[in-house]
Design a protein around this motif. Structure first.
Motif, PDB file in Angstrom:
ATOM      1  N   ARG A  92       0.816  -1.216   0.000  1.00 52.04           N
ATOM      2  CA  ARG A  92       0.000   0.000   0.000  1.00 52.04           C
ATOM      3  C   ARG A  92       0.844   1.259   0.000  1.00 52.04           C
ATOM      4  N   GLY A  93       1.931   1.236   0.757  1.00 50.56           N
ATOM      5  CA  GLY A  93       2.708   2.448   0.934  1.00 50.56           C
ATOM      6  C   GLY A  93       3.632   2.753  -0.225  1.00 50.56           C
ATOM      7  N   ILE A  94       4.407   1.768  -0.660  1.00 49.18           N
ATOM      8  CA  ILE A  94       5.372   1.985  -1.740  1.00 49.18           C
ATOM      9  C   ILE A  94       4.690   1.959  -3.096  1.00 49.18           C
ATOM     10  N   GLY A  95       3.721   1.060  -3.255  1.00 46.85           N
ATOM     11  CA  GLY A  95       3.009   0.936  -4.529  1.00 46.85           C
ATOM     12  C   GLY A  95       3.268  -0.402  -5.187  1.00 46.85           C
ATOM     13  N   GLU A  96       2.184  -1.119  -5.504  1.00 40.56           N
ATOM     14  CA  GLU A  96       2.325  -2.460  -6.081  1.00 40.56           C
ATOM     15  C   GLU A  96       2.929  -2.441  -7.474  1.00 40.56           C
ATOM     16  N   ALA A  97       2.890  -1.287  -8.152  1.00 39.95           N
ATOM     17  CA  ALA A  97       3.440  -1.196  -9.508  1.00 39.95           C
ATOM     18  C   ALA A  97       4.928  -0.910  -9.512  1.00 39.95           C
TER      19      ALA A  97
ATOM     20  N   ALA B  64       6.131   5.734   9.024  1.00 40.44           N
ATOM     21  CA  ALA B  64       4.756   6.224   8.864  1.00 40.44           C
ATOM     22  C   ALA B  64       3.778   5.360   9.640  1.00 40.44           C
ATOM     23  N   ARG B  65       3.964   4.046   9.594  1.00 42.26           N
ATOM     24  CA  ARG B  65       3.109   3.137  10.362  1.00 42.26           C
ATOM     25  C   ARG B  65       3.226   3.413  11.854  1.00 42.26           C
ATOM     26  N   ALA B  66       4.457   3.618  12.343  1.00 38.22           N
ATOM     27  CA  ALA B  66       4.655   3.916  13.766  1.00 38.22           C
ATOM     28  C   ALA B  66       4.033   5.262  14.142  1.00 38.22           C
ATOM     29  N   PHE B  67       4.127   6.240  13.255  1.00 34.40           N
ATOM     30  CA  PHE B  67       3.532   7.558  13.484  1.00 34.40           C
ATOM     31  C   PHE B  67       2.022   7.433  13.705  1.00 34.40           C
ATOM     32  N   ILE B  68       1.383   6.606  12.878  1.00 33.40           N
ATOM     33  CA  ILE B  68      -0.064   6.409  12.999  1.00 33.40           C
ATOM     34  C   ILE B  68      -0.392   5.593  14.247  1.00 33.40           C
TER      35      ILE B  68
ATOM     36  N   ARG C  20      12.449   9.249  -8.689  1.00 34.76           N
ATOM     37  CA  ARG C  20      12.647   8.289  -7.615  1.00 34.76           C
ATOM     38  C   ARG C  20      11.864   6.999  -7.908  1.00 34.76           C
ATOM     39  N   GLY C  21      12.061   5.969  -7.101  1.00 33.03           N
ATOM     40  CA  GLY C  21      11.489   4.677  -7.450  1.00 33.03           C
ATOM     41  C   GLY C  21      10.265   4.266  -6.682  1.00 33.03           C
ATOM     42  N   LEU C  22       9.747   5.154  -5.831  1.00 30.70           N
ATOM     43  CA  LEU C  22       8.637   4.783  -4.955  1.00 30.70           C
ATOM     44  C   LEU C  22       7.443   5.675  -5.240  1.00 30.70           C
ATOM     45  N   ASP C  23       6.240   5.104  -5.192  1.00 33.59           N
ATOM     46  CA  ASP C  23       5.046   5.823  -5.633  1.00 33.59           C
ATOM     47  C   ASP C  23       4.569   6.903  -4.663  1.00 33.59           C
ATOM     48  N   TYR C  24       5.094   6.920  -3.436  1.00 26.72           N
ATOM     49  CA  TYR C  24       4.507   7.843  -2.460  1.00 26.72           C
ATOM     50  C   TYR C  24       5.007   9.281  -2.591  1.00 26.72           C
ATOM     51  N   TYR C  25       5.968   9.546  -3.469  1.00 26.93           N
ATOM     52  CA  TYR C  25       6.513  10.905  -3.546  1.00 26.93           C
ATOM     53  C   TYR C  25       5.517  11.897  -4.145  1.00 26.93           C
ATOM     54  N   THR C  26       5.521  13.125  -3.590  1.00 26.17           N
ATOM     55  CA  THR C  26       4.753  14.249  -4.114  1.00 26.17           C
ATOM     56  C   THR C  26       5.663  15.483  -4.069  1.00 26.17           C
ATOM     57  N   HIS C  27       5.403  16.419  -4.971  1.00 27.30           N
ATOM     58  CA  HIS C  27       6.155  17.674  -4.976  1.00 27.30           C
ATOM     59  C   HIS C  27       7.668  17.400  -5.072  1.00 27.30           C
ATOM     60  N   THR C  28       8.455  17.905  -4.126  1.00 23.23           N
ATOM     61  CA  THR C  28       9.911  17.875  -4.239  1.00 23.23           C
ATOM     62  C   THR C  28      10.464  16.445  -4.241  1.00 23.23           C
ATOM     63  N   ALA C  29      11.326  16.178  -5.217  1.00 20.70           N
ATOM     64  CA  ALA C  29      12.113  14.945  -5.241  1.00 20.70           C
ATOM     65  C   ALA C  29      13.562  15.357  -5.473  1.00 20.70           C
ATOM     66  N   PHE C  30      14.504  14.669  -4.817  1.00 21.01           N
ATOM     67  CA  PHE C  30      15.894  15.081  -4.979  1.00 21.01           C
ATOM     68  C   PHE C  30      16.841  13.915  -4.762  1.00 21.01           C
ATOM     69  N   GLU C  31      18.043  14.066  -5.298  1.00 20.98           N
ATOM     70  CA  GLU C  31      19.143  13.149  -5.046  1.00 20.98           C
ATOM     71  C   GLU C  31      20.411  13.967  -4.856  1.00 20.98           C
ATOM     72  N   ILE C  32      21.255  13.519  -3.949  1.00 16.86           N
ATOM     73  CA  ILE C  32      22.597  14.080  -3.820  1.00 16.86           C
ATOM     74  C   ILE C  32      23.551  13.023  -4.352  1.00 16.86           C
ATOM     75  N   GLN C  33      24.328  13.397  -5.356  1.00 19.55           N
ATOM     76  CA  GLN C  33      25.196  12.455  -6.056  1.00 19.55           C
ATOM     77  C   GLN C  33      26.653  12.849  -5.867  1.00 19.55           C
ATOM     78  N   SER C  34      27.530  11.857  -6.021  1.00 17.15           N
ATOM     79  CA  SER C  34      28.964  12.092  -5.923  1.00 17.15           C
ATOM     80  C   SER C  34      29.632  11.744  -7.236  1.00 17.15           C
TER      81      SER C  34
ATOM     82  N   GLU D 271      -1.942   9.300   5.149  1.00 16.51           N
ATOM     83  CA  GLU D 271      -3.378   9.134   4.914  1.00 16.51           C
ATOM     84  C   GLU D 271      -3.656   7.819   4.203  1.00 16.51           C
ATOM     85  N   GLN D 272      -2.823   7.479   3.232  1.00 15.75           N
ATOM     86  CA  GLN D 272      -3.003   6.233   2.469  1.00 15.75           C
ATOM     87  C   GLN D 272      -2.894   5.000   3.364  1.00 15.75           C
ATOM     88  N   LEU D 273      -2.121   5.116   4.448  1.00 17.02           N
ATOM     89  CA  LEU D 273      -1.946   3.995   5.367  1.00 17.02           C
ATOM     90  C   LEU D 273      -2.954   4.004   6.507  1.00 17.02           C
TER      91      LEU D 273
END
Length: 426
Positions: free
Chosen positions: A53-58, A88-92, A257-271, A291-293
């Motif tokens: 549910r959280g990451i996304g089955e796709a 997130a689960r612990a937060f809820i 990014r590789g996970l479905d839960y991202y909204t708005h800002t996405a970022f990576e710090i690379q070397s 909310e989804q969880l």
């Protein structure tokens, strides 16, 4: 029978390398403490439904990479492939929303069934941060700034911040339609994974590593052009506040990014020092996950640093951290060995790092080990010293030696610390 070896995709971390890990953990903890983030520890395994549910089955993580099994209660259980869903689960579950904005961090092992390579294992380790309960752009910027502070404090310089916005649900739906319309005529030319994602998860095609697919994607519509006014305002503020902090960045519209839960800002710090596995930190905002969880509507943003990749960098760029003891204790004879054990423990209780030679071998071999240990001082107890409750103290860097009562050494620990520090920094 042959010797049992570690499973493919797992590895032992031996003491010399552990010193790098401890350095990372100590520096990160210091930066996070100063920013008022508190550590939280979640289980290594969870109900499989949490990640589906959280990451996304796709996603590839859920579809291909999770370690999932049925336990003795016939429940589907999964070793955690990432840290955010568990937090997130612990937060809820613990009602943390009632305590206001939560600044949390975590560290530990994650598990994904991937092809092992340098910096990527099937059991790997992450240090993660979650800022839960604040929707303001400055929350995004604070998390990025803290990640940058940690990496800079570790001595990394050749870093690049790649930045994008994936908008809100309406923005992504609008962009999804435009992307499918653009890519459909090229379907036969896409790599096999991207063909499967075209209808199921087309945004993931944007970060394909296949060269032919990347060439097709280069002319695709930009997700930044699909952002609504609120998303544009949020992203503009993020960019301005990063500039205010002097943090350079480059826009990358293909960064999703590789996970479905991202909204708005996405970022990576690379070397630039890591080759193909260039990303040392990745994250973004995930306003809908809690909310989804099953929790209340709660904005959140976070990131994770890959410890294995970070240690690879540090091993290339910095000398190994010193792990030498302060004092090395050499003894010979039953009475001397018994006194040496007591002396070593008392010195440890007084704050010294003490290695006690337990070999029982001759003095010559013990002295060689003392030299190899890197210790500053060597304490020597033989039968003569044991009979008179004395010891020999030899300062190895300068080859000075003196004889003194054991009680005097234990009574003058401040002077002993001072001499150790003086010789260590000569």
């Amino acid at each position: 029978m042959g010797a049992i070896q570690a499973l493919r995709g797992t590895r032992d971390i031996l003491p010399e390398e552990v010193a790098y890990w401890q350095r990372v953990e100590a520096i990160a903890r210091g930066v996070l403490d100063r920013a008022a983030y508190r550590e939280v520890r979640s289980p290594l395994f969870e109900q499989t439904e949490l990640f589906a549910r959280g990451i996304g089955e796709a996603t590839d993580v859920v579809g291909k990479e999770m370690y999932t099994f049925r336990d003795r209660g016939d429940r589907s259980v999964t070793l955690r492939p990432e840290g955010t869903a568990g937090i997130a689960r612990a937060f809820i579950e613990h009602g943390l929303h009632a305590r206001g904005t939560q600044r949390l961090w975590y560290g530990g092992a994650m598990f994904r069934y991937e092809r092992p390579q340098a910096g990527r294992q099937r059991q790997f380790h992450q240090l993660g941060l979650e800022l839960i309960g604040c929707a303001a752009p400055r929350a995004d910027v604070e998390t990025i700034a803290i990640a940058t502070d940690i990496l800079r404090a570790l001595g990394l310089q050749r870093l690049r911040l790649q930045l994008n916005s994936v908008g809100d649900a309406a923005d992504r739906q609008r962009y999804r339609r435009a992307l499918i319309e653009y890519l459909t005529p090229y379907k036969a030319d896409l790599d096999a994974d991207s063909q499967g994602r075209l209808e199921r998860n087309p945004l993931r095609i944007l970060d394909s590593k296949d060269e032919r697919t990347r060439a097709i994607v280069a002319d695709a519509p930009s997700i930044l052009d699909a952002l609504g006014s609120e998303s544009q305002a949020h992203f503009t503020a993020v960019q301005q506040q990063l500039s205010d902090l002097g943090i350079d960045f480059a826009l990358d519209p293909c960064l999703v990014r590789g996970l479905d839960y991202y909204t708005h800002t996405a970022f990576e710090i690379q070397s630039d020092d890591l080759g193909a596995q260039a990303t040392v930190c990745g994250g973004g905002r995930y306003n809908g996950l809690i909310e989804q969880l099953g929790g209340p509507v709660t904005p959140a943003v976070g990131w994770a640093i890959g410890i294995e990749r970070l240690v690879l960098l540090l091993q290339e760029l910095t000398p190994p951290p010193a792990i030498a003891p302060d004092l090395y204790v050499v003894s010979r004879g039953d009475r001397a060995e018994a006194q040496a054990l007591v002396l070593a423990q008392k010195l440890r209780h007084a704050g010294f790092a003490v290695e006690l030679d337990l070999s029982g071998s001759g003095f010559a071999k013990q002295f060689k080990r003392a030299d190899r240990s890197g210790a500053i001082g060597c304490l020597v107890l033989g039968e003569e010293e044991a009979a008179t409750d004395t010891l020999k103290l030899k300062w190895l860097p300068v080859q000075e030696q003196t004889t003194l009562p054991q009680a005097q050494l234990l009574a003058t620990t401040a002077e002993l610390h001072a001499r150790l520090n003086s010789l260590r920094h000569q």
